[in-house]
Design a protein around this motif. Structure first.
Motif, PDB file in Angstrom:
ATOM      1  N   TYR A 180       0.855  -1.194   0.000  1.00 31.95           N
ATOM      2  CA  TYR A 180       0.000   0.000   0.000  1.00 31.95           C
ATOM      3  C   TYR A 180       0.886   1.237   0.000  1.00 31.95           C
ATOM      4  N   TYR A 181       0.694   2.108  -1.005  1.00 29.16           N
ATOM      5  CA  TYR A 181       1.430   3.366  -1.111  1.00 29.16           C
ATOM      6  C   TYR A 181       0.499   4.516  -0.748  1.00 29.16           C
ATOM      7  N   ALA A 182       0.769   5.205   0.353  1.00 28.38           N
ATOM      8  CA  ALA A 182      -0.078   6.318   0.761  1.00 28.38           C
ATOM      9  C   ALA A 182      -0.087   7.422  -0.292  1.00 28.38           C
ATOM     10  N   GLU A 183       1.045   7.597  -0.966  1.00 28.10           N
ATOM     11  CA  GLU A 183       1.159   8.585  -2.037  1.00 28.10           C
ATOM     12  C   GLU A 183       2.343   8.191  -2.915  1.00 28.10           C
ATOM     13  N   PRO A 184       2.428   8.692  -4.141  1.00 27.72           N
ATOM     14  CA  PRO A 184       3.561   8.347  -4.998  1.00 27.72           C
ATOM     15  C   PRO A 184       4.882   8.730  -4.335  1.00 27.72           C
ATOM     16  N   GLY A 185       5.823   7.835  -4.380  1.00 27.02           N
ATOM     17  CA  GLY A 185       7.120   8.092  -3.783  1.00 27.02           C
ATOM     18  C   GLY A 185       7.230   7.710  -2.328  1.00 27.02           C
ATOM     19  N   ALA A 186       6.101   7.348  -1.695  1.00 25.69           N
ATOM     20  CA  ALA A 186       6.144   6.988  -0.282  1.00 25.69           C
ATOM     21  C   ALA A 186       6.647   5.558  -0.103  1.00 25.69           C
ATOM     22  N   GLU A 187       7.217   5.300   1.065  1.00 23.66           N
ATOM     23  CA  GLU A 187       7.549   3.921   1.403  1.00 23.66           C
ATOM     24  C   GLU A 187       6.239   3.166   1.639  1.00 23.66           C
ATOM     25  N   PRO A 188       6.069   1.997   1.021  1.00 24.24           N
ATOM     26  CA  PRO A 188       4.798   1.296   1.181  1.00 24.24           C
ATOM     27  C   PRO A 188       4.705   0.557   2.505  1.00 24.24           C
ATOM     28  N   LEU A 189       3.485   0.230   2.868  1.00 27.76           N
ATOM     29  CA  LEU A 189       3.196  -0.678   3.962  1.00 27.76           C
ATOM     30  C   LEU A 189       2.878  -2.038   3.360  1.00 27.76           C
ATOM     31  N   ILE A 190       3.321  -3.096   4.040  1.00 28.28           N
ATOM     32  CA  ILE A 190       3.212  -4.443   3.501  1.00 28.28           C
ATOM     33  C   ILE A 190       2.173  -5.244   4.277  1.00 28.28           C
ATOM     34  N   LEU A 191       1.192  -5.767   3.544  1.00 27.56           N
ATOM     35  CA  LEU A 191       0.188  -6.663   4.112  1.00 27.56           C
ATOM     36  C   LEU A 191       0.577  -8.081   3.727  1.00 27.56           C
ATOM     37  N   ASP A 192       0.747  -8.931   4.729  1.00 26.09           N
ATOM     38  CA  ASP A 192       1.322 -10.249   4.491  1.00 26.09           C
ATOM     39  C   ASP A 192       0.657 -11.247   5.433  1.00 26.09           C
ATOM     40  N   ASN A 193       0.547 -12.483   5.019  1.00 18.46           N
ATOM     41  CA  ASN A 193      -0.010 -13.509   5.900  1.00 18.46           C
ATOM     42  C   ASN A 193       1.052 -14.123   6.806  1.00 18.46           C
ATOM     43  N   LEU A 194       2.324 -13.821   6.569  1.00 18.19           N
ATOM     44  CA  LEU A 194       3.384 -14.358   7.418  1.00 18.19           C
ATOM     45  C   LEU A 194       3.452 -13.654   8.762  1.00 18.19           C
ATOM     46  N   LEU A 195       3.073 -12.382   8.790  1.00 18.97           N
ATOM     47  CA  LEU A 195       3.118 -11.586  10.012  1.00 18.97           C
ATOM     48  C   LEU A 195       1.745 -10.977  10.277  1.00 18.97           C
ATOM     49  N   PRO A 196       1.313 -10.890  11.517  1.00 19.08           N
ATOM     50  CA  PRO A 196       0.003 -10.315  11.809  1.00 19.08           C
ATOM     51  C   PRO A 196      -0.041  -8.798  11.674  1.00 19.08           C
ATOM     52  N   GLU A 197       1.112  -8.119  11.786  1.00 17.18           N
ATOM     53  CA  GLU A 197       1.140  -6.669  11.734  1.00 17.18           C
ATOM     54  C   GLU A 197       1.436  -6.164  10.322  1.00 17.18           C
ATOM     55  N   VAL A 198       0.831  -5.019   9.992  1.00 15.61           N
ATOM     56  CA  VAL A 198       1.172  -4.311   8.758  1.00 15.61           C
ATOM     57  C   VAL A 198       2.427  -3.507   9.035  1.00 15.61           C
ATOM     58  N   LYS A 199       3.476  -3.733   8.262  1.00 17.88           N
ATOM     59  CA  LYS A 199       4.765  -3.101   8.539  1.00 17.88           C
ATOM     60  C   LYS A 199       5.277  -2.339   7.323  1.00 17.88           C
ATOM     61  N   PRO A 200       6.069  -1.257   7.556  1.00 18.29           N
ATOM     62  CA  PRO A 200       6.734  -0.582   6.427  1.00 18.29           C
ATOM     63  C   PRO A 200       7.696  -1.530   5.728  1.00 18.29           C
ATOM     64  N   ALA A 201       7.901  -1.304   4.436  1.00 16.44           N
ATOM     65  CA  ALA A 201       8.767  -2.180   3.664  1.00 16.44           C
ATOM     66  C   ALA A 201      10.183  -2.233   4.230  1.00 16.44           C
ATOM     67  N   SER A 202      10.651  -1.117   4.804  1.00 13.71           N
ATOM     68  CA  SER A 202      12.008  -1.086   5.342  1.00 13.71           C
ATOM     69  C   SER A 202      12.187  -2.038   6.524  1.00 13.71           C
ATOM     70  N   GLN A 203      11.080  -2.420   7.152  1.00 14.02           N
ATOM     71  CA  GLN A 203      11.147  -3.362   8.267  1.00 14.02           C
ATOM     72  C   GLN A 203      10.965  -4.808   7.814  1.00 14.02           C
ATOM     73  N   ARG A 204      10.766  -5.003   6.516  1.00 17.94           N
ATOM     74  CA  ARG A 204      10.631  -6.359   5.981  1.00 17.94           C
ATOM     75  C   ARG A 204      11.868  -6.705   5.165  1.00 17.94           C
ATOM     76  N   THR A 205      12.992  -6.787   5.873  1.00 18.84           N
ATOM     77  CA  THR A 205      14.254  -7.089   5.206  1.00 18.84           C
ATOM     78  C   THR A 205      14.301  -8.531   4.716  1.00 18.84           C
ATOM     79  N   ASP A 206      13.308  -9.328   5.106  1.00 19.52           N
ATOM     80  CA  ASP A 206      13.229 -10.709   4.625  1.00 19.52           C
ATOM     81  C   ASP A 206      12.627 -10.799   3.235  1.00 19.52           C
ATOM     82  N   LEU A 207      12.140  -9.681   2.693  1.00 21.68           N
ATOM     83  CA  LEU A 207      11.482  -9.684   1.396  1.00 21.68           C
ATOM     84  C   LEU A 207      12.280  -8.874   0.384  1.00 21.68           C
ATOM     85  N   GLN A 208      12.460  -9.419  -0.797  1.00 18.28           N
ATOM     86  CA  GLN A 208      13.071  -8.671  -1.887  1.00 18.28           C
ATOM     87  C   GLN A 208      12.135  -8.743  -3.090  1.00 18.28           C
TER      88      GLN A 208
END
Length: 249
Positions: A180-208
């Motif tokens: 989810y991108y709040a606006e163009p150029g923003a860091e997205p938030l990641i919705l994932d079934n692996l983790l219960p919390e929605v986290k910024p992409a920078s905190q999902r270093t396990d994903l490329q």
């Protein structure tokens, strides 16, 4: 932690990528997350097709329930719960909406591989198909969240289905999330079934990221280098969009 892995149809690394290019791709990962519009331009410059924008469609509650009735009474009840959740989500701001949708879908579906649920590899289930089974793989979680957010008022331009390489238990595996991108150029938030919390992409270093798409277009995940044949995947996406429309989404 529940391990969810997509059918490994996205090979990595692609034969066209040398080791230096792979290293550069890791460095560019943050730019992928932050600049989806620039990636669309890169794709067009490569001469690769881009999907035309999808027209907006309002949620048809009665059509959803009629479609659910064709599965059976239990699915009608599941569809009613989904519609109530979408209504609640539409009444709140976008950030709490993400958590509401993410939590609902993660709790409603149990992870199972496509071969177990559908008897074959790589089936992309519509929201009602997933609710009817009560099971799905990572693509099905992301699809259900995508349509729930769209129909609760989130603009399609803010959402990206993203294929990623996930580091799980020392292995690199194909996986799908919703960004989810709040606006163009923003860091997205990641919705994932692996983790219960929605986290910024920078905190999902396990994903490329590898590549991303929505109802409006297709984007490369690590710059302008092709990562295989995305159109083979997008044919399934187009079929999925048709199924979802037929269900009222």
């Amino acid at each position: 932690m529940q391990f969810c892995v997509c059918s490994p149809t996205v090979d990595w690394p692609p034969a066209a990528l040398s080791a230096p290019r792979l290293a550069a791709g890791v460095v560019r990962r943050a730019r992928f997350w932050a600049r989806p519009a620039a990636l669309l331009l890169s794709l067009a410059m490569l001469g690769l097709p881009v999907l035309a924008p999808e027209p907006a469609q309002a949620l048809d509650r009665q059509q959803v329930l009629d479609a659910a009735a064709r599965f059976g009474p239990r699915t009608v009840g599941e569809a009613q719960q989904l519609l109530q959740m979408i209504e609640r989500a539409g009444a709140v701001e976008e950030l709490p909406r993400l958590s509401l949708v993410n939590s609902f879908v993660n709790k409603r579906l149990a992870f199972r591989d496509d071969t177990e649920v559908w008897g074959g590899a790589d089936f992309w289930a519509s929201p009602l198909e997933s609710l009817d089974k009560g099971r799905g793989d990572c693509e099905d979680y992301a699809i259900a969240k995508y349509f729930s957010l769209l129909n609760s008022g989130t603009p399609v331009a803010k959402l990206r289905m993203v294929y990623v390489r996930a580091q799980l238990g020392g292995r690199t595996l194909a996986h799908m999330v919703l960004a989810y991108y709040a606006e163009p150029g923003a860091e997205p938030l990641i919705l994932d079934n692996l983790l219960p919390e929605v986290k910024p992409a920078s905190q999902r270093t396990d994903l490329q990221p590898v590549f991303s798409f929505n109802g409006e277009g297709l984007w490369q995940g690590v710059g302008a280098t092709s990562a295989g044949d995305p159109l083979a995947r997008l044919s399934q996406w187009r079929d999925l969009l048709s199924k979802a429309r037929a269900e009222g989404f």
